[in-house]
Motif scaffolding. Sequence first.
Motif, PDB file in Angstrom:
ATOM      1  N   VAL A 194      51.514  56.519  19.382  1.00 24.14           N
ATOM      2  CA  VAL A 194      50.608  57.274  18.527  1.00 24.14           C
ATOM      3  C   VAL A 194      51.144  57.236  17.100  1.00 24.14           C
ATOM      4  N   LEU A 195      50.274  56.874  16.147  1.00 20.42           N
ATOM      5  CA  LEU A 195      50.633  56.885  14.732  1.00 20.42           C
ATOM      6  C   LEU A 195      49.840  57.979  14.035  1.00 20.42           C
ATOM      7  N   THR A 196      50.529  58.833  13.317  1.00 18.70           N
ATOM      8  CA  THR A 196      49.840  59.856  12.530  1.00 18.70           C
ATOM      9  C   THR A 196      49.198  59.195  11.307  1.00 18.70           C
ATOM     10  N   ARG A 197      48.298  59.917  10.661  1.00 17.30           N
ATOM     11  CA  ARG A 197      47.686  59.382   9.443  1.00 17.30           C
ATOM     12  C   ARG A 197      48.736  59.175   8.358  1.00 17.30           C
ATOM     13  N   ASP A 198      49.700  60.081   8.267  1.00 14.65           N
ATOM     14  CA  ASP A 198      50.764  59.917   7.264  1.00 14.65           C
ATOM     15  C   ASP A 198      51.565  58.646   7.521  1.00 14.65           C
ATOM     16  N   GLN A 199      51.862  58.364   8.793  1.00 12.14           N
ATOM     17  CA  GLN A 199      52.609  57.147   9.121  1.00 12.14           C
ATOM     18  C   GLN A 199      51.802  55.908   8.777  1.00 12.14           C
ATOM     19  N   ILE A 200      50.503  55.959   9.028  1.00 11.73           N
ATOM     20  CA  ILE A 200      49.650  54.820   8.699  1.00 11.73           C
ATOM     21  C   ILE A 200      49.588  54.620   7.192  1.00 11.73           C
ATOM     22  N   MET A 201      49.421  55.709   6.449  1.00 11.29           N
ATOM     23  CA  MET A 201      49.352  55.599   4.989  1.00 11.29           C
ATOM     24  C   MET A 201      50.663  55.072   4.420  1.00 11.29           C
ATOM     25  N   ASP A 202      51.784  55.496   5.005  1.00 10.58           N
ATOM     26  CA  ASP A 202      53.079  55.004   4.544  1.00 10.58           C
ATOM     27  C   ASP A 202      53.206  53.514   4.804  1.00 10.58           C
ATOM     28  N   ALA A 203      52.771  53.071   5.995  1.00 10.59           N
ATOM     29  CA  ALA A 203      52.847  51.644   6.338  1.00 10.59           C
ATOM     30  C   ALA A 203      51.914  50.811   5.476  1.00 10.59           C
ATOM     31  N   MET A 204      50.830  51.419   5.004  1.00 12.09           N
ATOM     32  CA  MET A 204      49.862  50.705   4.172  1.00 12.09           C
ATOM     33  C   MET A 204      50.197  50.799   2.695  1.00 12.09           C
ATOM     34  N   GLY A 256      40.273  42.314   4.016  1.00  7.37           N
ATOM     35  CA  GLY A 256      41.727  42.193   4.010  1.00  7.37           C
ATOM     36  C   GLY A 256      42.419  43.505   4.312  1.00  7.37           C
ATOM     37  N   HIS A 257      41.885  44.610   3.777  1.00  8.35           N
ATOM     38  CA  HIS A 257      42.501  45.911   4.009  1.00  8.35           C
ATOM     39  C   HIS A 257      42.323  46.351   5.462  1.00  8.35           C
ATOM     40  N   GLN A 258      41.165  46.062   6.029  1.00 10.23           N
ATOM     41  CA  GLN A 258      40.938  46.399   7.435  1.00 10.23           C
ATOM     42  C   GLN A 258      41.857  45.581   8.339  1.00 10.23           C
ATOM     43  N   PHE A 259      42.068  44.322   7.989  1.00 12.68           N
ATOM     44  CA  PHE A 259      42.984  43.496   8.774  1.00 12.68           C
ATOM     45  C   PHE A 259      44.397  44.067   8.715  1.00 12.68           C
ATOM     46  N   GLU A 260      44.860  44.458   7.514  1.00 12.38           N
ATOM     47  CA  GLU A 260      46.198  45.026   7.382  1.00 12.38           C
ATOM     48  C   GLU A 260      46.337  46.293   8.217  1.00 12.38           C
ATOM     49  N   LEU A 261      45.310  47.123   8.229  1.00  8.20           N
ATOM     50  CA  LEU A 261      45.343  48.347   9.015  1.00  8.20           C
ATOM     51  C   LEU A 261      45.388  48.030  10.510  1.00  8.20           C
ATOM     52  N   LEU A 262      44.623  47.032  10.928  1.00  8.58           N
ATOM     53  CA  LEU A 262      44.643  46.614  12.330  1.00  8.58           C
ATOM     54  C   LEU A 262      46.036  46.116  12.720  1.00  8.58           C
ATOM     55  N   ARG A 305      45.987  35.392   8.975  1.00 10.39           N
ATOM     56  CA  ARG A 305      45.401  36.660   8.558  1.00 10.39           C
ATOM     57  C   ARG A 305      43.965  36.781   9.078  1.00 10.39           C
ATOM     58  N   GLN A 306      43.862  36.619  10.398  1.00 14.64           N
ATOM     59  CA  GLN A 306      42.537  36.631  11.016  1.00 14.64           C
ATOM     60  C   GLN A 306      42.613  37.260  12.400  1.00 14.64           C
ATOM     61  N   ALA A 307      41.633  38.102  12.701  1.00 12.92           N
ATOM     62  CA  ALA A 307      41.491  38.634  14.056  1.00 12.92           C
ATOM     63  C   ALA A 307      40.369  37.871  14.737  1.00 12.92           C
ATOM     64  N   ARG A 308      40.557  37.578  16.042  1.00 15.40           N
ATOM     65  CA  ARG A 308      39.552  36.825  16.792  1.00 15.40           C
ATOM     66  C   ARG A 308      39.250  37.552  18.096  1.00 15.40           C
ATOM     67  N   LEU A 309      37.973  37.638  18.438  1.00 14.33           N
ATOM     68  CA  LEU A 309      37.535  38.225  19.696  1.00 14.33           C
ATOM     69  C   LEU A 309      36.809  37.138  20.475  1.00 14.33           C
ATOM     70  N   ASP A 310      37.331  36.818  21.662  1.00 17.81           N
ATOM     71  CA  ASP A 310      36.797  35.700  22.457  1.00 17.81           C
ATOM     72  C   ASP A 310      36.803  34.410  21.647  1.00 17.81           C
ATOM     73  N   GLY A 311      37.821  34.251  20.803  1.00 17.23           N
ATOM     74  CA  GLY A 311      37.967  33.029  20.015  1.00 17.23           C
ATOM     75  C   GLY A 311      37.145  32.986  18.748  1.00 17.23           C
ATOM     76  N   GLN A 312      36.296  33.990  18.523  1.00 15.94           N
ATOM     77  CA  GLN A 312      35.442  34.011  17.335  1.00 15.94           C
ATOM     78  C   GLN A 312      36.036  34.932  16.272  1.00 15.94           C
ATOM     79  N   PRO A 313      36.062  34.491  15.003  1.00 25.03           N
ATOM     80  CA  PRO A 313      36.636  35.323  13.938  1.00 25.03           C
ATOM     81  C   PRO A 313      35.908  36.661  13.803  1.00 25.03           C
ATOM     82  N   CYS A 314      36.679  37.707  13.577  1.00 28.57           N
ATOM     83  CA  CYS A 314      36.130  39.044  13.358  1.00 28.57           C
ATOM     84  C   CYS A 314      35.893  39.259  11.858  1.00 28.57           C
ATOM     85  N   ASP A 315      34.797  39.882  11.540  1.00 22.69           N
ATOM     86  CA  ASP A 315      34.428  40.105  10.140  1.00 22.69           C
ATOM     87  C   ASP A 315      35.117  41.361   9.619  1.00 22.69           C
TER      88      ASP A 315
END
Length: 266
Positions: free
Chosen positions: A206-216, A190-196, A177-187
């Motif tokens: 392309v995902l609409t806002r409704d599709q994103i909200m449904d997935a979240m 948890g909710h931002q990670f799930e959205l990513l 449950r971690q995003a890394r850029l150039d091997g370094q953890p992204c700050d």
Amino acid sequence: MPPSGAGARRPTTDDADPARLPCRAARDQHATVTARLLLIDDDTRLTGMVGDYLRRNGYEVDTAGSLAAGREQLKAAHYDALLLDLMLPDGDGLDLTRELRAVPRTQRLPLLMLTARGEPLDRIVGLEIGADDYLPKPFEPRELLARVKALLRRAAPAAAPDEVLAFGRLEIDLGARQARLDGQPCDLTGHQFELLVVLAQSAGRVLTRDQIMDAMKGHPLEAYDRSIDVHISRIRAVIEADPKNPRRVLTVRGSGYLFARTQDVA
């Protein structure tokens, strides 16, 4: 003296005392869940008993005694599952089921129907219009608990625990449950990670806002689409070289967002 052994009658919602219902929270490894449930039923005795039982088994439970009250609570909050009686003073639970399945935000909300109707046709219609399960009254509280757990298990994300999504210099590690850029953890929260993850798993689409909200569903995004824009801007601030000119999470005007399939190519 009450009967014992194989001939003993097991308690049901008709006669169970909430104070005497067994609570398995200390022994059940799944009892620590914090899923939020909504129970819509006009039987105050049943909602009190069932609500208390589910709370003692680790769930957060809200109740409503009518369709109107239930609709208001569904608009105001996010729920992980809905327990819905079919016969309510201001309408039929089947009508609410149809409404929920027609809206992206609640299209996949796990739904368990509760009813005293015994006709097979009622169960068939309920399942055909979108209910996930059906439990006739009277029922044993432990059976209800087992069905709720099964509903939530089926609704849980099925991502491979060790899967890593790679997009150029950006890696999204689902297991850690971690995003890394150039091997370094992204700050990221948890909710931002799930959205990513939602965006990345649909890379190139392309995902609409409704599709994103449904997935979240089940995560505390506010119930209006502009909250997604705020979260996206925060994600961009972390993963984009220039957040004002993004190359990873792109805005498609009038439609939604697109996560670039190809990134960091010279």
